[in-house]
Design an enzyme around this catalytic site. Structure first.
Site, short mmCIF file in Angstrom:
data_model
loop_
_atom_site.label_atom_id
_atom_site.label_comp_id
_atom_site.label_asym_id
_atom_site.label_seq_id
_atom_site.Cartn_x
_atom_site.Cartn_y
_atom_site.Cartn_z
CG ASP A 146 -21.57 -1.70 -68.43
OD1 ASP A 146 -22.02 -0.46 -68.10
OD2 ASP A 146 -21.60 -1.95 -69.42
CB CYS A 206 -24.23 -25.67 -107.16
SG CYS A 206 -24.04 -24.25 -106.18
CB CYS A 219 -28.83 -21.74 -106.13
SG CYS A 219 -27.12 -21.61 -105.70
CB CYS A 225 -28.20 -24.78 -103.93
SG CYS A 225 -27.96 -25.15 -105.62
CE1 TYR A 266 -18.24 -8.18 -55.60
CE2 TYR A 266 -18.82 -8.18 -57.83
CZ TYR A 266 -18.39 -8.73 -56.80
OH TYR A 266 -17.95 -10.07 -56.85
CB CYS A 269 -25.71 -23.02 -109.90
SG CYS A 269 -26.77 -24.06 -108.82
CD GLU A 286 -11.57 0.27 -57.17
OE1 GLU A 286 -12.85 0.73 -57.55
OE2 GLU A 286 -11.19 0.72 -55.89
CE LYS A 299 -15.88 3.02 -70.44
NZ LYS A 299 -16.57 4.21 -70.86
CE LYS A 355 -16.15 3.33 -65.94
NZ LYS A 355 -17.72 3.12 -66.09
S1 IVH Z 1 -15.34 5.31 -58.75
C1 IVH Z 1 -14.99 9.56 -58.09
N1 IVH Z 1 -14.98 2.67 -59.28
O1 IVH Z 1 -18.06 4.35 -63.36
C2 IVH Z 1 -14.90 8.07 -58.36
N2 IVH Z 1 -16.74 3.68 -60.23
O2 IVH Z 1 -17.56 6.91 -64.81
C3 IVH Z 1 -16.44 7.65 -58.96
N3 IVH Z 1 -17.96 2.47 -61.78
O3 IVH Z 1 -20.46 6.44 -62.03
C4 IVH Z 1 -16.32 6.43 -59.18
N4 IVH Z 1 -17.06 0.63 -61.47
O4 IVH Z 1 -20.93 4.11 -61.70
C5 IVH Z 1 -15.78 3.95 -59.59
N5 IVH Z 1 -14.77 0.41 -59.51
C6 IVH Z 1 -15.42 1.50 -59.60
C7 IVH Z 1 -16.45 1.57 -60.65
C8 IVH Z 1 -17.03 2.84 -60.91
C9 IVH Z 1 -17.87 1.14 -62.18
C10 IVH Z 1 -19.08 3.49 -62.58
C11 IVH Z 1 -19.70 4.23 -61.54
C12 IVH Z 1 -19.40 5.57 -62.09
C13 IVH Z 1 -19.03 5.53 -63.48
C14 IVH Z 1 -18.02 6.77 -63.52
#
Ligand code: IVH
Length: 674
Positions: free
Chosen positions: A119, A434, A410, A428, A225, A413, A115, A316, A117
């Site tokens: 932010d 120059c 400059c 310049c 999401y 020069c 999935e 990450k 991750k």
């Molecule tokens: S699972 C036990 N899935 O990452 C599992 N977390 O470092 C708990 N996050 O606090 C989280 N995308 O805010 C999960 N696809 C995803 C995620 C996700 C973002 C964030 C979430 C969590 C943090 C964990």
């Protein structure tokens, strides 16, 4: 007043319809009806609810912003704790994770869900009997803040679950975030209102969700999401996480379309690579991907360590923002004389590369960001984008840090630096002198429409510069045969040819010479009017701003540019040396040449001539007093038509303007017999 049955039914129908279209729009990203139609449904529902207030329920789509501001958020206990994830920063660490998982389970290969991750910030939603009862932040994982009134304003969060089969108690977890585009717009608005802008989409999302007044949250472009579940009652969970997500989706909860089932660690790593590649194109910010063991039964066997599950991993991406210190601000001079301040940094690894300096572009930019030597700054490098300073961490500014000022001379020069009106960059003015501008100055000087020194190309210029043979353009006229013949890819013949070309270039019309000097804003056309107006180089050089501005088509910016160029001693010296070397800018006749064969006649050229280039043809005609223009009009006297003529020939035909073929043209200019 009793509510008529018909109205009750219509209200129910409207709500179901609106919920459905919301789902199509926000969850499936696939709206079925135009926005205007949706608005009509909404307005109709609002009208009915206004007329019969007893019909209003908290889960009505009109009630997203129901509550007023609160003093503080209440506290919520998470019956199933909200854990965090173990991190990996390399493929190696991800393989380690997979190895531990396989060992723990005693299997050779594991199926994972992969999935993005996101932010943003973690949120949990509780649906009881299909109705959104509570929304809470993660807090410390065990207790969070009750932000129900705020999450209700987020359009992609359903107030009621759709379809059927949902359990009577369902806790859904996911990430609330702000899309990049919404973030950009919000910051623009904040700045326009003179309010502070947000550092990044995550801060903006967190700040927006933690507003005590839900009406403020409602105006912020938030989305969610879902990526998992918490407490559940009355549901026989499917055997896998992936199927759970599909079920959530079926109930109207928004689940990322990027979530995929993958096989083994290789599948995970391929996913990581793919998403990293697409990172910049995604409409939201992500800081990595998450792998989760797909089968619940396997998840249970693996269990937890400390506060993170053993069955999941956040792999990450390289951070796109890092902090570092500005060691110095230096000013670079570009080949056209532009001064660019550059911040030298304590090296920092960001966005996958080590960054040691970043451009500050120009004076306005430095002032806007107010970057000073010693400052701690946030560096951002997203994808292949050039790294930049996002902002200064003011709380870490050392005492006595001084504002940056552009040098007045400059740095290369020593010539005077000016910033012309309406321009962002300072330059310049020692263009001819120059060293930073040397190669460009020579290249331009030698170019065809300037001094037309054939054979003096970029590679040769680079060699002349490296060997120290040419410091400025006047040195060209002191080059010796032996010096040239010894250069790479030269030889006797080429050296000879170049010297002939140089000799030939000494007799040059004033306008071409003026153009060859490479004065900013002085193109061929301006050079021509200057030559016509002043007649001699000496007169152009001594003209003050007023005299320059009196020339047709010369405005204050061009006048200033000319004036500063000729006031710069370095440039005057080079011009003096050119004259000493025998360069003779031929005096132009002032005023319109009279008594020439083609005086007062207007010509247009179209198509290719065999015997000469179009520029040459133009020059020949002009030498005979003709005017050559770019487009055909009733005032055109002749159109010279070469091979493959364009629409100009058609136009000439339409207007009945005499057309000359190449032969007739040559005859006219006195070049018969080709
Ligand atoms: S699972 C036990 N899935 O990452 C599992 N977390 O470092 C708990 N996050 O606090 C989280 N995308 O805010 C999960 N696809 C995803 C995620 C996700 C973002 C964030 C979430 C969590 C943090 C964990």
């Amino acid at each position: 007043m009793a509510v008529p049955k018909k109205v009750r039914e219509e209200v129910g129908r409207l709500r179901r319809e609106i919920d459905y279209h919301n789902y199509r729009y926000y969850v499936l990203d696939n709206p079925e009806i135009p926005d205007a139609e949706f608005d009509r449904l909404m307005r109709r529902l609002e009208t009915l609810e206004a007329r019969y207030p007893e019909l209003v329920t908290p889960d009505s789509p009109t009630q997203r912003v129901g509550a007023g501001p609160v003093e503080a958020f209440g506290e919520v206990e998470h019956r199933v704790p909200m854990l965090s994830l173990a991190n990996a920063f390399s493929d190696e660490e991800a393989r380690e994770f997979d190895r531990r998982v396989r060992e723990g389970l005693g299997v050779d290969r594991v199926t994972y869900t992969a999935e993005p991750k996101l932010d943003g910030l973690a949120i949990t939603l509780i649906y009881r009997e299909g109705r959104l009862e509570r929304g809470a932040t993660r807090g410390d994982g065990y207790r969070g803040e009750d932000v129900t009134s705020n999450v209700r304003t987020i359009p992609s969060i359903p107030l009621r679950l759709l379809g059927e089969g949902w359990p009577p108690l369902l806790e859904v977890r996911g990430e609330v975030y702000m899309p990049k585009e919404g973030f950009r717009r919000l910051n623009e608005e904040q700045r326009a209102r003179g309010e502070k802008s947000f550092a990044n989409p995550r801060n903006a999302a967190a700040g927006s969700l933690r507003q005590l007044d839900p009406r403020v949250t409602a105006r912020r472009p938030l989305a969610m999401y879902c990526y998992g579940i918490g407490e559940v009652e009355g549901w026989d969970l499917p055997p896998t996480h992936y199927e759970t997500l599909q079920a959530l989706k079926g109930w109207g909860l928004r689940v990322s379309a990027e979530i995929r089932r993958v096989e083994g660690i290789e599948g995970c790593l391929a996913y990581h690579r793919e998403i990293l590649e697409r990172r910049d194109d995604l409409p939201y910010e992500i800081d990595g991907v998450v792998y989760k063991v797909d089968r619940y039964e396997q998840q249970e066997r693996l269990g937890f360590v400390a506060r993170a599950p053993r069955w999941a991993l956040a792999h990450k991406f390289p951070a796109e923002e890092e902090m570092t210190v500005v060691k110095a601000i230096e000013v670079q001079v570009g080949r056209t004389g532009a001064l660019t301040p550059v911040a030298r940094l304590e090296p920092v690894f960001v966005g996958g590369v080590t960054v040691t300096n970043v451009t500050l572009h120009n004076q306005d930019e430095v002032e806007r960001k107010d970057v000073r030597v010693g400052d701690t700054v946030i560096i951002r490098r997203a994808g292949d984008v050039i790294p930049e300073i996002v902002r200064v961490v003011l709380s870490r500014r050392p005492k006595g840090a001084r504002r940056f000022v552009m040098p007045e001379q400059c740095p290369v020069c020593g010539s005077k630096v000016v910033r012309l009106e309406g321009e962002a960059v300072a330059r310049c003015t020692g263009g001819l002198y120059c060293p930073a501008q040397r190669r460009e100055a020579i290249r331009h000087f030698a170019s065809r429409r300037a001094m037309d020194i054939e054979g003096l190309g970029e590679k040769l210029i680079a060699q002349l510069d490296e060997k120290g043979l040419v410091r400025d353009v006047s040195d060209l006229y002191h080059l010796k045969h032996e010096q040239l013949a010894r250069l790479e890819r030269m030889g006797d013949k080429s050296a000879e040819n170049l010297l002939t070309q140089l000799e030939k270039s000494k007799q040059i019309p004033l306008e071409r010479f003026l153009y060859a000097l490479g004065i900013r804003h002085v193109g061929e056309a301006t050079a021509k009017v200057l030559a016509r107006h002043f007649g001699t180089l000496e007169r152009v050089m001594v003209a003050d701003r007023e005299a320059l501005e009196a020339v047709p088509d010369v405005g204050p910016v061009v006048a200033e540019s000319l004036y500063t160029f000729f006031r710069e001693d370095h440039n005057r010296q080079v011009i003096h040396k050119l004259l000493e070397a025998g360069v003779r800018p031929r005096e132009a006749e002032t005023g319109i040449a009279e008594g020439q064969p083609l005086t007062g006649k207007s010509f247009v050229l179209t198509g290719a001539l065999e015997s000469m280039s179009r520029n040459e043809a133009k020059a020949r005609l002009e030498a005979l007093g003709a005017k050559v223009t770019g487009s055909v009009s009733r005032r055109t006297d002749y159109v010279v038509v070469g091979a493959d003529p364009g629409s100009k020939a058609d136009k000439a035909r339409d207007l009945g303007i005499p057309m000359l073929d190449e032969e007739a043209f040559l005859e006219l200019i006195g070049e018969e017999g080709h």
